[in-house]
Design a protein around this motif. Structure first.
Motif, short mmCIF file in Angstrom:
data_model
loop_
_atom_site.label_atom_id
_atom_site.label_comp_id
_atom_site.label_asym_id
_atom_site.label_seq_id
_atom_site.Cartn_x
_atom_site.Cartn_y
_atom_site.Cartn_z
N UNK A 68 -8.79 11.21 -14.76
CA UNK A 68 -9.60 10.61 -14.00
C UNK A 68 -9.41 11.27 -12.50
N UNK A 69 -10.37 11.23 -11.98
CA UNK A 69 -10.67 11.50 -10.40
C UNK A 69 -11.09 10.63 -9.72
N UNK A 70 -10.34 10.35 -8.57
CA UNK A 70 -10.64 9.12 -7.64
C UNK A 70 -10.42 9.66 -6.11
N UNK A 71 -11.86 9.36 -5.54
CA UNK A 71 -12.08 9.37 -4.14
C UNK A 71 -11.90 8.15 -3.31
N UNK A 90 -12.42 6.14 8.76
CA UNK A 90 -11.52 6.11 7.78
C UNK A 90 -10.99 7.44 7.48
N UNK A 91 -9.88 7.59 6.86
CA UNK A 91 -9.58 8.75 6.13
C UNK A 91 -10.00 8.66 4.60
N UNK A 92 -10.38 9.91 4.01
CA UNK A 92 -10.72 9.82 2.70
C UNK A 92 -9.50 10.64 1.97
N UNK A 93 -9.08 10.21 0.83
CA UNK A 93 -8.07 10.76 -0.01
C UNK A 93 -8.49 10.94 -1.22
N UNK A 94 -7.78 11.58 -2.07
CA UNK A 94 -8.10 12.01 -3.40
C UNK A 94 -6.95 11.76 -4.40
N UNK A 95 -7.04 11.34 -5.66
CA UNK A 95 -5.97 11.08 -6.49
C UNK A 95 -6.38 11.44 -8.00
N UNK A 96 -5.50 11.82 -8.86
CA UNK A 96 -5.75 12.09 -10.39
C UNK A 96 -4.90 11.27 -11.47
#
Length: 504
Positions: free
Chosen positions: A76-79, A96-102
């Motif tokens: 799964x990939x999440x922005x 806002x800051x934008x970040x990324x998680x898997x």
């Protein structure tokens, strides 16, 4: 010989799945009713992902379609947006800051060190980079991976109702009397509208200059459905601007992801709703065989209007994306007043089907209006995070007896496969099936008395008559003319059982 040619030569094709929530499937019914299934909240006790790092501030914000499953990388990939009061209090910024998680499973998330943006003197963080525009509000509200595009620099696409410092060549909008609200508030001109972005890897983004729609006409909350191969177009659910702000759902289409049709109104609260409710968010997935399954967030479903902070999803269905029917008029996710999302607030993202499970990630929020400020009861700080609910494949809604027993008969179904399978829960009762011709005459050997009763709870019961499941004797093959034909009806008789779908 291709696999498809083998289907043609045999006359046996892949099965089609018909959901019972599509009322076009049913010709008649007696003693049964369609009941929406409740999703199981997997994250009642704690969110799947919440703000923990310094750069994430107090909350994770994810209100549209910014989470997907990558079939190639098997994760799964999440922005997500990071709501940090230290940024919000800066009068020169609305960003806002934008970040990324898997995540491999939707519950255990990793924040990869991207090395792209400095924070606190280090680039060891998961903050994403925008190459031609400063930090922004909502460019990554919707993200999709497009393997069809031959240009690798456009592998990932994004679209959202964004606000950013206006660039050369861009235009903006003013209030109805010509006042520039953004300039008065921030001392500079702001580009506000629906903007598109592209990325080769989903991490470094380039915004396409010029809006896809003006923010004067489109309100926040545009949700990308994705590319629908059945119609050959991109589909997006938008929110036409209605003042004072009132939230409904409209449909917009695109051939190239950059140029979108003006939205057509499709969905709004009706006379059965309590006064003051609005449709806050809308997530959808394509139904098997035909149509769309939707999750519409009803804001104020328990009364008190939009600001009452009771936002939960209802199930709905459409065959064409334009005419929708709501199933049951009740939330399919428990309010869980003692949980972390005790608003109760749970806005679903686009459902993702993996194997026999349906993953419905959601944006959850507690009782409060502004992130970082005290909640309405003064006992906590207003926060939001990512939650996860699950369902079982195709079990969005099922036909159930109103009392002990009931039955339904389908319309004529064009049979593609040589067996009939049913998705049913008969763990407390039984289900039997009879096959009828177009004049409603039972087919010899496939009557109700011939059917072996189905018991138990399975997603794919094979229906048998006297121990045999083969339908070829009555539907024929490519080399043998059918005895009855490929247009048949099914009569389902259930006792304390639920039928969700059938495949044939």
């Amino acid at each position: 010989m291709t696999q498809w040619q083998s289907h043609v030569d045999r006359g046996v094709y892949p099965p089609r799945t018909y959901l019972l929530l599509d009322d076009l499937v049913t010709e008649s019914q007696r003693g049964v009713e369609l009941v929406a299934e409740m999703l199981e909240d997997i994250t009642v006790d704690a969110p799947a992902l919440q703000a923990e790092e310094d750069w994430e501030g107090v909350s994770i914000v994810c209100r549209c379609n910014c989470l997907l499953y990558d079939e190639t990388e098997h994760c799964f990939k999440f922005w997500y947006a990071c709501e940090d009061p230290r940024i919000a209090q800066n009068p020169e910024s609305v960003y806002r800051r934008w970040a990324y998680a898997t995540s491999p499973d939707g519950l255990n998330w990793q924040r990869p060190s991207l090395g792209l943006v400095e924070h606190g003197g280090s680039t060891a963080n998961n903050i994403m980079k925008f190459t031609n525009v400063g930090p922004n509000v909502a460019l990554l509200q919707n993200v999709v991976k497009d393997d069809r595009d031959p240009d690798p620099s456009r592998r990932y696409k994004s679209i959202g109702l964004d606000r950013h410092a206006m660039q050369d060549g861009e235009i903006t909008w003013t209030g109805p009397d010509g006042e520039d609200e953004w300039y008065e508030r921030m001392g500079r001109h702001i580009g506000c509208g629906l903007f598109v972005g592209f990325s080769p890897d989903g991490l470094s983004w380039t915004m396409k200059k010029g809006w896809a729609a003006s923010g004067a006409l489109i309100a926040d909350g545009s949700v990308l459905h994705g590319f629908d191969a059945r119609i050959g177009k991109w589909v997006m659910w938008q929110r036409p601007r209605i003042l004072p702000k009132f939230r409904t759902v409209a449909m917009s289409l695109s051939d190239d992801f950059e140029n979108w049709t003006y939205p057509v109104d499709i969905f709004a609260p009706d006379e059965t709703d309590v006064p003051g409710i609005q449709f806050d968010c809308f997530a959808s997935i394509e139904a098997p065989t035909r149509g769309y399954i939707g999750l519409v967030t009803i804001s104020g479903y328990a009364g008190g209007g939009f600001q009452a902070s009771n936002d939960l999803p209802e199930l709905c269905y459409s065959r064409d994306g334009r005419a929708w029917q709501r199933i049951g008029y009740r939330p399919i996710l428990d309010a869980a007043p003692d949980s972390w999302k005790n608003g109760p607030c749970a806005l679903p993202l686009q459902p993702i089907v993996r194997g026999d499970e349906i993953f419905v990630f959601y944006y959850g929020k507690n009782r409060g209006k502004t992130w970082g400020e005290p909640t309405t009861d003064g006992k906590d700080v207003t926060r939001s995070a990512l939650g996860l609910a699950k369902g079982r494949r195709d079990r969005w809604a099922g036909m159930r007896p109103k009392h002990f027993a009931g039955e339904l008969t389908t319309r004529l179904v064009s049979i593609a496969h040589d067996e009939l399978h049913v998705n049913a829960d008969a763990s407390d009762g039984s289900l039997r099936i009879e096959i009828l011709d177009y004049e409603n005459r039972p087919i010899e050997g496939f009557t109700l008395d011939d059917c072996d009763p189905i018991t138990g709870d399975r997603l794919g019961h094979a229906v048998t008559w006297h121990g045999g499941a083969d339908l070829k004797p009555i539907i024929g093959t490519a080399r043998r003319q059918p005895k009855v034909g490929r247009g048949l009806k099914f009569r389902f008789v259930m006792e304390k059982a639920a039928l969700f779908s059938f495949s044939c």
